[in-house]
Motif scaffolding. Structure first.
Motif, short mmCIF file in Angstrom:
data_model
loop_
_atom_site.label_atom_id
_atom_site.label_comp_id
_atom_site.label_asym_id
_atom_site.label_seq_id
_atom_site.Cartn_x
_atom_site.Cartn_y
_atom_site.Cartn_z
N LEU A 1 0.61 -1.32 -0.09
CA LEU A 1 0.35 0.34 -0.20
C LEU A 1 1.29 1.31 0.14
CD1 LEU A 1 -2.83 -1.52 2.29
CD2 LEU A 1 -2.68 -0.81 0.12
N LEU A 2 1.91 1.07 0.50
CA LEU A 2 2.61 2.66 1.13
C LEU A 2 3.50 2.36 -0.35
CD1 LEU A 2 4.46 1.96 4.44
CD2 LEU A 2 2.83 3.98 3.62
N GLU B 1 2.43 6.71 -6.68
CA GLU B 1 1.13 7.62 -7.05
C GLU B 1 1.80 8.96 -7.21
OE1 GLU B 1 -1.92 7.82 -9.61
OE2 GLU B 1 -0.86 5.73 -9.06
N ILE B 2 2.15 9.28 -5.79
CA ILE B 2 2.84 10.50 -5.59
C ILE B 2 3.96 10.53 -6.46
CG2 ILE B 2 3.53 12.00 -4.42
CD1 ILE B 2 2.42 10.63 -1.74
N ARG B 3 4.59 9.85 -6.85
CA ARG B 3 5.85 10.57 -8.03
C ARG B 3 5.80 10.29 -8.96
NH1 ARG B 3 10.81 9.57 -5.80
NH2 ARG B 3 11.34 9.03 -7.84
N LYS B 4 4.27 9.98 -9.27
CA LYS B 4 4.04 9.99 -11.04
C LYS B 4 3.13 11.12 -10.77
CE LYS B 4 0.11 7.66 -12.36
NZ LYS B 4 -0.42 6.51 -12.65
N ALA B 5 2.56 12.12 -9.90
CA ALA B 5 1.83 13.59 -10.56
C ALA B 5 2.93 14.19 -10.27
CB ALA B 5 0.98 13.62 -9.22
N ALA B 6 4.35 14.04 -9.46
CA ALA B 6 5.75 14.90 -9.01
C ALA B 6 6.47 14.72 -9.99
CB ALA B 6 5.51 15.49 -7.68
N ASP C 1 -8.34 -1.51 4.40
CA ASP C 1 -8.14 -2.73 3.90
C ASP C 1 -9.30 -2.54 3.10
OD1 ASP C 1 -9.79 -1.43 6.22
OD2 ASP C 1 -10.89 -3.20 7.35
N GLN C 2 -9.35 -1.38 2.80
CA GLN C 2 -10.24 -1.05 2.13
C GLN C 2 -9.57 -0.23 0.54
OE1 GLN C 2 -12.97 2.35 2.61
NE2 GLN C 2 -13.11 1.75 4.50
N PRO C 3 -9.77 -0.14 -1.15
CA PRO C 3 -9.04 0.33 -1.87
C PRO C 3 -8.07 1.59 -1.55
CG PRO C 3 -10.85 -1.08 -2.56
CD PRO C 3 -10.70 -0.92 -1.53
N LEU C 4 -7.38 1.87 -2.02
CA LEU C 4 -6.73 3.36 -1.58
C LEU C 4 -7.32 4.34 -3.08
CD1 LEU C 4 -2.81 2.56 -1.23
CD2 LEU C 4 -4.98 3.91 0.66
N PRO C 5 -7.61 5.73 -2.69
CA PRO C 5 -7.90 6.33 -3.62
C PRO C 5 -6.79 7.20 -4.64
CG PRO C 5 -8.42 6.86 -1.28
CD PRO C 5 -7.59 5.73 -1.08
N LEU C 6 -6.33 6.10 -5.45
CA LEU C 6 -4.44 6.65 -5.89
C LEU C 6 -5.03 7.81 -6.78
CD1 LEU C 6 -2.99 3.77 -6.80
CD2 LEU C 6 -3.42 4.59 -4.96
N ASP C 7 -6.12 7.97 -7.05
CA ASP C 7 -7.11 8.89 -8.79
C ASP C 7 -6.29 10.13 -7.60
OD1 ASP C 7 -7.23 10.05 -11.27
OD2 ASP C 7 -9.41 10.48 -10.03
N LEU C 8 -7.19 10.38 -6.34
CA LEU C 8 -7.28 11.44 -6.05
C LEU C 8 -6.08 11.82 -5.06
CD1 LEU C 8 -9.45 13.28 -3.95
CD2 LEU C 8 -9.73 11.39 -1.86
#
Length: 193
Positions: free
Chosen positions: A22-23, A29-34, A95-102
């Motif tokens: 998860l981490l 996702e953060i590195r892709k955005a930045a 225990d829930q999918p991460l909101p990666l797009d958000l």
């Protein structure tokens, strides 16, 4: 993208395998955005930096913490309403999918905000440090301040020492010119004398 920071790698490696996944998803996702942001460990957690702190993230027993500063959360208040959080943080349950797009959109928003502000203090300090004269320049300035007769003697000694070996360098130490060896030290061989 900038290279992965080994400290962030070590931070993530300290969690159970599922939390590590998860981490890594959040990190990716953060590195892709930045892509131009640098990674570091600040406040004991992974941080991305671009003209100041951009976002932080962290692992916990039951959630992944995401810290985009209050400014990043206010803009996305409705979309984050289903998650626990405080003024500058949000908790994504493990225990829930991460909101990666958000997460990506919040990161991009933070980039915009960080780039709107003037250069950070850290960069100003780096600029000041880069203006510091070299060791050789400092020695020259020091010698120029000496009385003419002393200056001539010191310059003569300085030339003799520096011409002895190309791997001898100089700097100001204890408020005077000091010389040191920059090459590889070889073990002493008494028979080689």
């Amino acid at each position: 993208m900038t290279k992965n920071n080994p400290d962030v790698d070590n931070y993530i490696a300290g969690f159970p395998e599922e939390t590590q996944k998860l981490l890594e998803q959040v990190r990716h996702e953060i590195r892709k955005a930045a892509p131009d942001a640098e990674e570091a460990i600040k406040y004991g957690i992974p941080t991305l930096i671009l003209n100041g702190n951009l976002v932080h993230f962290a692992g916990y027993k039951n959630h992944i913490g995401f810290y985009p500063a209050p400014q990043g959360l206010e803009e996305f208040k409705e979309e984050l309403s289903g998650y626990k959080g405080a003024k500058g943080s949000v908790q994504f349950p493990i225990d829930q999918p991460l909101p990666l797009d958000l997460i990506a959109r919040i990161t991009k928003y933070r980039i915009e905000k960080n780039l709107e502000k003037p250069e950070t203090k850290v960069k100003k300090k780096e600029i000041q440090k880069s203006k510091k004269p070299s060791d050789k320049e400092q020695v020259s300035v020091h010698i120029q301040k000496l009385h003419a007769e002393i200056r001539e003697a010191v310059e003569t000694i300085r030339k003799i020492i520096l011409n002895t070996d190309q791997e001898i360098a100089e700097r100001i130490k204890w408020n005077n010119p000091s010389f040191y060896y920059t090459g590889e030290m070889k073990p002493f061989d008494p028979e080689g004398i």
